[in-house]
Design a protein around this motif. Structure first.
Motif, PDB file in Angstrom:
ATOM      1  N   PRO A 260      -3.616  20.435   5.609  1.00 42.42           N
ATOM      2  CA  PRO A 260      -2.757  19.678   6.536  1.00 42.42           C
ATOM      3  C   PRO A 260      -3.543  18.706   7.419  1.00 42.42           C
ATOM      4  N   LEU A 261      -4.709  19.135   7.895  1.00 39.77           N
ATOM      5  CA  LEU A 261      -5.522  18.255   8.733  1.00 39.77           C
ATOM      6  C   LEU A 261      -6.032  17.057   7.927  1.00 39.77           C
ATOM      7  N   ILE A 262      -6.423  17.328   6.694  1.00 37.37           N
ATOM      8  CA  ILE A 262      -6.899  16.247   5.823  1.00 37.37           C
ATOM      9  C   ILE A 262      -5.766  15.265   5.536  1.00 37.37           C
ATOM     10  N   PHE A 263      -4.580  15.786   5.274  1.00 31.88           N
ATOM     11  CA  PHE A 263      -3.432  14.934   4.977  1.00 31.88           C
ATOM     12  C   PHE A 263      -3.145  13.976   6.132  1.00 31.88           C
ATOM     13  N   HIS A 264      -3.088  14.485   7.339  1.00 31.90           N
ATOM     14  CA  HIS A 264      -2.742  13.652   8.491  1.00 31.90           C
ATOM     15  C   HIS A 264      -3.866  12.658   8.828  1.00 31.90           C
ATOM     16  N   THR A 265      -5.118  13.072   8.634  1.00 27.09           N
ATOM     17  CA  THR A 265      -6.232  12.164   8.897  1.00 27.09           C
ATOM     18  C   THR A 265      -6.246  11.028   7.877  1.00 27.09           C
ATOM     19  N   LEU A 266      -6.023  11.362   6.609  1.00 27.98           N
ATOM     20  CA  LEU A 266      -5.944  10.335   5.581  1.00 27.98           C
ATOM     21  C   LEU A 266      -4.790   9.369   5.847  1.00 27.98           C
ATOM     22  N   LYS A 267      -3.655   9.929   6.261  1.00 25.84           N
ATOM     23  CA  LYS A 267      -2.485   9.103   6.541  1.00 25.84           C
ATOM     24  C   LYS A 267      -2.780   8.117   7.674  1.00 25.84           C
ATOM     25  N   ALA A 268      -3.457   8.585   8.720  1.00 27.10           N
ATOM     26  CA  ALA A 268      -3.795   7.706   9.843  1.00 27.10           C
ATOM     27  C   ALA A 268      -4.743   6.595   9.404  1.00 27.10           C
ATOM     28  N   ALA A 269      -5.772   6.952   8.623  1.00 27.25           N
ATOM     29  CA  ALA A 269      -6.731   5.960   8.161  1.00 27.25           C
ATOM     30  C   ALA A 269      -6.067   4.937   7.243  1.00 27.25           C
ATOM     31  N   GLU A 270      -5.177   5.397   6.385  1.00 25.20           N
ATOM     32  CA  GLU A 270      -4.473   4.478   5.485  1.00 25.20           C
ATOM     33  C   GLU A 270      -3.555   3.547   6.269  1.00 25.20           C
ATOM     34  N   SER A 271      -2.924   4.063   7.322  1.00 27.34           N
ATOM     35  CA  SER A 271      -2.035   3.231   8.136  1.00 27.34           C
ATOM     36  C   SER A 271      -2.812   2.124   8.838  1.00 27.34           C
ATOM     37  N   ILE A 272      -3.992   2.453   9.356  1.00 27.84           N
ATOM     38  CA  ILE A 272      -4.805   1.443  10.028  1.00 27.84           C
ATOM     39  C   ILE A 272      -5.363   0.453   9.004  1.00 27.84           C
ATOM     40  N   SER A 273      -5.724   0.937   7.819  1.00 28.75           N
ATOM     41  CA  SER A 273      -6.189   0.043   6.765  1.00 28.75           C
ATOM     42  C   SER A 273      -5.099  -0.955   6.385  1.00 28.75           C
ATOM     43  N   GLU A 274      -3.854  -0.494   6.350  1.00 29.21           N
ATOM     44  CA  GLU A 274      -2.741  -1.381   6.024  1.00 29.21           C
ATOM     45  C   GLU A 274      -2.569  -2.459   7.092  1.00 29.21           C
ATOM     46  N   LEU A 275      -2.856  -2.120   8.359  1.00 28.33           N
ATOM     47  CA  LEU A 275      -2.764  -3.109   9.431  1.00 28.33           C
ATOM     48  C   LEU A 275      -3.785  -4.221   9.240  1.00 28.33           C
ATOM     49  N   THR A 276      -4.977  -3.877   8.726  1.00 24.51           N
ATOM     50  CA  THR A 276      -6.012  -4.889   8.555  1.00 24.51           C
ATOM     51  C   THR A 276      -5.653  -5.881   7.467  1.00 24.51           C
ATOM     52  N   THR A 277      -4.820  -5.467   6.510  1.00 24.13           N
ATOM     53  CA  THR A 277      -4.479  -6.347   5.392  1.00 24.13           C
ATOM     54  C   THR A 277      -3.135  -7.019   5.559  1.00 24.13           C
ATOM     55  N   SER A 278      -2.400  -6.660   6.632  1.00 16.18           N
ATOM     56  CA  SER A 278      -1.072  -7.240   6.830  1.00 16.18           C
ATOM     57  C   SER A 278      -0.970  -7.823   8.238  1.00 16.18           C
ATOM     58  N   PRO A 279      -1.178  -9.129   8.404  1.00 20.48           N
ATOM     59  CA  PRO A 279      -1.087  -9.752   9.723  1.00 20.48           C
ATOM     60  C   PRO A 279       0.264  -9.488  10.387  1.00 20.48           C
ATOM     61  N   LEU A 280       1.346  -9.432   9.602  1.00 15.13           N
ATOM     62  CA  LEU A 280       2.667  -9.194  10.172  1.00 15.13           C
ATOM     63  C   LEU A 280       2.750  -7.790  10.752  1.00 15.13           C
ATOM     64  N   ALA A 281       2.220  -6.794  10.014  1.00 14.23           N
ATOM     65  CA  ALA A 281       2.259  -5.417  10.493  1.00 14.23           C
ATOM     66  C   ALA A 281       1.476  -5.245  11.781  1.00 14.23           C
ATOM     67  N   ALA A 282       0.386  -5.999  11.920  1.00 15.50           N
ATOM     68  CA  ALA A 282      -0.450  -5.873  13.112  1.00 15.50           C
ATOM     69  C   ALA A 282       0.251  -6.355  14.364  1.00 15.50           C
ATOM     70  N   THR A 283       1.319  -7.138  14.205  1.00 13.87           N
ATOM     71  CA  THR A 283       2.019  -7.650  15.374  1.00 13.87           C
ATOM     72  C   THR A 283       3.197  -6.763  15.769  1.00 13.87           C
ATOM     73  N   LEU A 284       3.495  -5.748  14.952  1.00 19.82           N
ATOM     74  CA  LEU A 284       4.667  -4.907  15.227  1.00 19.82           C
ATOM     75  C   LEU A 284       4.347  -3.836  16.241  1.00 19.82           C
TER      76      LEU A 284
END
Length: 284
Positions: A260-284
């Motif tokens: 469970p800890l690994i799942f949530h940590t991976l999810k957080a890292a993936e969410s931040i990675s998605e922000l770096t590749t999506s300028p629109l998401a970074a403004t939300l």
């Protein structure tokens, strides 16, 4: 244990690194980019013309013309006779690109959710290449926890937390850096105040980097300080490593089943990675 030093590429005429282009770039623009990318494949920072040409997959004359043109624009710097390094123009381009990565306003909510889901401290580290590869904490979510409870002095924070040799977050970043930079980090001294679980043997440390690349996360057991364990996952910008998300928890509170800890940590890292590749998401 001593690390293996990559031999100079010009030690053998015509020698090229294994990741050099298989075919010479065809267009002028592609050749210019190949020369610039060659510096990321070579060990150290200053290189002779022949080494750069070999890493770029080009002949010496073409490489020389590109380098001399780049010197005029500050993309490259000539150091002595026939030796070059990346110039301030390249650094300015990198700073400009990284300035548009998501800030705390975008990432803090993700860290808060990680903290709430795991009950651990959630921190975001970013890679800082200035003065040698290291990591810096730019944001965190720790709830009501007193930072003093973590048990690190200001000196420890500066020495232990910045080293990519120590801690799951450091290794999660180090695993995705070029081999030339990994070699420099492996040659560093381990901070004397590192925790009892720090990986001291370079072969074991290298094996842990392979495992992180295979699994996509790392687990730390009292690496930075006694009594604290962690899970970390890398934050990417496309194919470049930008940093790592760290979930830190007291060793006595770490469950046997880390999934469970690994799942949530991976999810957080993936969410931040998605922000770096999506300028629109970074403004939300």
């Amino acid at each position: 244990m001593q690390t293996t030093t990559t031999p100079a590429i010009d030690a053998v005429p015509g020698q090229r690194p294994s990741d050099a282009p298989s075919k010479p770039p065809s267009s002028l623009a592609a050749r210019a980019f190949a020369v610039q990318q060659a510096f990321t494949r070579l060990p150290g920072d200053v290189h002779p013309l022949r080494a750069i040409a070999g890493a770029a997959g080009l002949d010496d004359a073409t490489t020389h013309r590109i380098l001399q043109t780049g010197v005029g624009d500050g993309v490259f710097e000539q150091v002595g006779r026939g030796r070059y390094r990346l110039g301030t123009g390249t650094a300015r381009a990198g700073v400009q690109a990284m300035a548009h990565s998501p800030g705390a306003a975008s990432t803090h909510g993700i860290l808060e959710r990680l903290h709430q889901a795991t009950g651990g401290l959630a921190l975001l580290y970013v890679l800082s290449p200035f003065g040698g590869a290291k990591r810096l904490c730019t944001d965190y979510a720790i709830g009501d926890t007193d930072p003093a409870e973590v048990g690190m002095t200001a000196e420890d924070v500066v020495s232990v937390s910045r080293s990519l040799r120590t801690g799951a977050s450091g290794r999660a970043i180090l695993a995705y850096l070029p081999q030339t930079i990994q070699d420099l980090v492996l040659a560093e001294e381990i901070p004397p105040t590192a925790g009892p679980g720090v990986i001291r043997d370079n072969d074991a440390l290298t094996a842990s980097l392979d495992e992180i690349r295979r699994l996509g996360f790392g687990v730390g057991r009292q690496e930075c300080m006694p009594g604290w364990d962690s899970v970390a996952a890398p934050v990417h910008w496309h194919d470049s490593i930008m940093g790592a998300v760290l979930m830190l928890k007291r060793s006595t509170e770490m469950p046997t089943d880390l999934r469970p800890l690994i799942f949530h940590t991976l999810k957080a890292a993936e969410s931040i990675s998605e922000l770096t590749t999506s300028p629109l998401a970074a403004t939300l």
